[in-house]
Design an enzyme around this catalytic site. Structure first.
Site, PDB file in Angstrom:
ATOM      1  N   GLU A 136       0.554  -1.720  -0.196  1.00 46.20           N
ATOM      2  CA  GLU A 136      -0.225   0.001  -0.200  1.00 46.20           C
ATOM      3  C   GLU A 136       1.106   1.170   0.209  1.00 46.20           C
ATOM      4  O   GLU A 136       0.848   2.840   0.357  1.00 46.20           O
ATOM      5  CB  GLU A 136      -0.991   0.351   1.088  1.00 46.20           C
ATOM      6  CG  GLU A 136      -2.420  -1.704   0.807  1.00 46.20           C
ATOM      7  CD  GLU A 136      -2.665  -1.023   2.148  1.00 46.20           C
ATOM      8  OE1 GLU A 136      -3.170  -0.404   2.936  1.00 46.20           O
ATOM      9  OE2 GLU A 136      -4.348  -1.621   1.569  1.00 46.20           O
ATOM     10  N   GLU A 174      -5.649  -9.316   1.096  1.00 42.96           N
ATOM     11  CA  GLU A 174      -5.922  -8.184   1.778  1.00 42.96           C
ATOM     12  C   GLU A 174      -7.706  -8.426   1.684  1.00 42.96           C
ATOM     13  O   GLU A 174      -7.769  -7.964   0.551  1.00 42.96           O
ATOM     14  CB  GLU A 174      -6.173  -7.155   2.496  1.00 42.96           C
ATOM     15  CG  GLU A 174      -4.037  -7.115   3.137  1.00 42.96           C
ATOM     16  CD  GLU A 174      -4.238  -5.994   3.936  1.00 42.96           C
ATOM     17  OE1 GLU A 174      -4.395  -5.247   4.789  1.00 42.96           O
ATOM     18  OE2 GLU A 174      -2.537  -5.907   3.853  1.00 42.96           O
TER      19      GLU A 174
HETATM   20  C1  BGP Z   1      -4.127  -2.835   5.050  1.00 42.39           C
HETATM   21  C2  BGP Z   1      -3.462  -2.262   5.561  1.00 42.39           C
HETATM   22  C3  BGP Z   1      -2.877  -3.820   6.805  1.00 42.39           C
HETATM   23  C4  BGP Z   1      -4.607  -3.356   7.495  1.00 42.39           C
HETATM   24  C5  BGP Z   1      -5.438  -4.046   6.839  1.00 42.39           C
HETATM   25  C6  BGP Z   1      -6.811  -3.078   7.863  1.00 42.39           C
HETATM   26  O1  BGP Z   1      -4.719  -1.024   4.664  1.00 42.39           O
HETATM   27  O2  BGP Z   1      -1.944  -2.861   4.808  1.00 42.39           O
HETATM   28  O3  BGP Z   1      -2.371  -2.852   7.672  1.00 42.39           O
HETATM   29  O4  BGP Z   1      -3.767  -3.406   8.988  1.00 42.39           O
HETATM   30  O5  BGP Z   1      -5.824  -2.036   6.310  1.00 42.39           O
HETATM   31  O6  BGP Z   1      -7.162  -1.431   7.543  1.00 42.39           O
HETATM   32  P1  BGP Z   1      -7.102  -0.946   9.853  1.00 42.39           P
HETATM   33  O7  BGP Z   1      -5.927  -2.027  10.484  1.00 42.39           O
HETATM   34  O8  BGP Z   1      -6.786   0.469   9.402  1.00 42.39           O
HETATM   35  O9  BGP Z   1      -8.217  -1.486   9.725  1.00 42.39           O
END
Ligand code: BGP
Length: 467
Positions: free
Chosen positions: A168, A365
């Protein structure tokens, strides 16, 4: 669609994901150096959990891999923490204990027949590089990252065939602390961030070239955050606002990764802000020569965009300057943190990316966050099960529509520290018994979604509903 048709290849990578600073803990152990994730977590530690213990994976690797095996995972996506390998980012010698930690994890995975998918950089740039030469604002970071990546390819490449360069980069550009940036003057900040962005593109490209040179049979790509954006109406102004937001936030990144050049609309956008990055002769060859083998997509939800500023009484909307603002979609459910539930949007996104790039795709993800409750050793997370069911179903439709998918990694394998919102925003298939400010023993419990995903994997995704 023909219900009896086999959709998923037999080697489809059914996986789950984590990242180092969110899951490991042990943030000062065995020679690890400080990084930008440590700094961000320390800034918020009065209001939420930090990463000093996280899910305590650093001390529970064997137990965690045993649970992955029981779950039937075919793949596990995790990140290597650069400052565990090189505490200062560019030390002459690797930190042996840090190297050994990932050796142990990878060996355990291989023994359990779980394919490791390794991210090289997930929001954690070694802090020392910032004091030494300004981090990624300097070109020196490109070579230091490449050296670290080459070490990983040489050392772990006998067991790791799937690599992700940078997680990201597009999100890192919207949270300046992730790259260790402290500039407060907005004009200077945009310029600096865009220079950092360019150097990250170069770092991504060089790592891809190194991987192709050192590990010709391995596959490597970036992991891009891709929230699909809908226009609030068919008013051309809203249509254009949605398209612009989508292009600037996601497709420009994918275009640069895949085609090695900044799209004209992106260059124009930078010119207006006087933020065109400095480049060197020869960079173009590197950017264009480094074609990813696949595209990693972090996809969670859709957003709705309306042109112009929000009306003042519109409390639900989030403004993004004068040009556009984000509003809620009345057709969708939302998490407590405002992330929508939109499986059809997932199918749209997969088709869109396939049409644009014709690269195999891996979902790196995809998941649902909630405040889960442990009761008598059980966690009934029905909404997460529904989310998995509905998104995998739409992925099946997308594959049937012609999209090439090589894997699906739900976020997250286990409860972990949210990237911005503490520990109580849970995503895991495995529950970690800790509280925001009391890490207790971080005991593991299998949630209902664990058993559901186990069945999906066992059925290779051909069946999604079970008695
Ligand atoms: C993405 C990231 C992750 C993860 C996920 C959920 O942006 O790659 O590291 O954390 O999102 O986001 P959050 O943890 O802010 O809910």
């Amino acid at each position: 669609m023909n219900a009896n048709k086999k959709i998923f290849p037999s080697d489809f990578l059914w996986g789950a994901a984590t990242s180092a600073f969110q899951v490991e803990g042990g943030y000062k152990e065995e020679g690890k150096g400080e990084n930008t994730a440590d700094t961000r977590c320390a800034m918020k530690k009065r209001t939420q959990a930090d990463n000093s213990i996280a899910a305590d994976h650093y001390h529970k690797v064997s137990e965690d891999v045993a649970l992955m095996k029981e779950l039937g995972l075919k793949a596990y996506r995790f990140s290597i923490c650069w400052s565990r390998i090189y505490p200062n980012g560019n030390d002459e010698q690797e930190n042996e204990k840090g190297v050994a930690f990932y050796d142990h994890l990878i060996d355990e995975l291989v023994k359990a027949k779980i394919v490791p998918i390794v991210t090289l950089l997930h929001f954690d740039i070694p802090t020392q590089l910032l004091s030494e030469y300004d981090g990624f604002a300097s070109r020196r970071a490109i070579d230091d990252f490449d050296r670290y990546a080459r070490f990983c390819f040489n050392h772990y490449g006998d067991r790791v065939n799937y690599w992700l360069t940078i997680n990201e980069q597009n999100v890192m550009m919207s949270i300046k602390e992730m790259v260790g940036e402290t500039e407060t003057d907005p004009v200077k900040l945009v310029k600096r961030m865009q220079q950092i962005n360019y150097h990250l593109f170069m770092a991504n490209a060089k790592a891809i070239l190194s991987c192709h040179e050192l590990l010709p049979n391995a596959l490597i790509g970036p992991a891009v955050s891709y929230p699909t954006i809908y226009p609030a109406s068919c008013d051309p102004k809203d249509m254009f606002a949605a398209k612009t937001a989508q292009d600037i936030m996601a497709f420009s990144y994918m275009n640069i990764y895949v085609y090695g050049e900044y799209p004209a609309y992106y260059t124009n956008y930078l010119k207006v802000q006087n933020a065109l990055p400095k480049t060197l002769e020869g960079d173009e060859l590197i950017l264009k020569g480094a074609k990813p083998d696949y595209l990693g997509l972090n996809w969670y939800c859709t957003n709705v965009v309306k042109a112009g500023k929000p009306e003042s009484e519109d409390k639900e909307s989030r403004s993004m300057g004068d040009l556009l603002h984000v509003i809620k979609n009345p057709n969708l459910d939302y998490t407590d943190w405002g992330w929508s539930y939109d499986p059809i949007g997932f199918r749209i996104a997969l088709r869109e990316c396939w049409d644009r790039y014709h690269l195999p795709m891996m979902i790196t993800e995809n998941g649902w966050s909630s405040v889960d409750v442990l009761e008598n050793g059980q966690v009934h997370d029905q909404k997460r099960i529904d989310y998995l069911h509905d998104h995998i179903e739409q992925m099946r439709h997308a594959i049937d529509d012609g999209v090439e998918m090589i894997g699906y990694n739900t976020w997250s394998y286990i409860d972990l520290l949210s990237s911005s919102d503490g520990f109580n925003k849970r995503y895991g298939l495995v529950y970690v018994d800790r509280e925001e400010f009391d890490a207790k023993e971080c005991k593991r419990y299998k949630k209902d979604s664990f058993y559901y995903y186990q069945k999906v994997i066992h059925a290779n995704g051909e069946k999604l509903t079970f008695e």
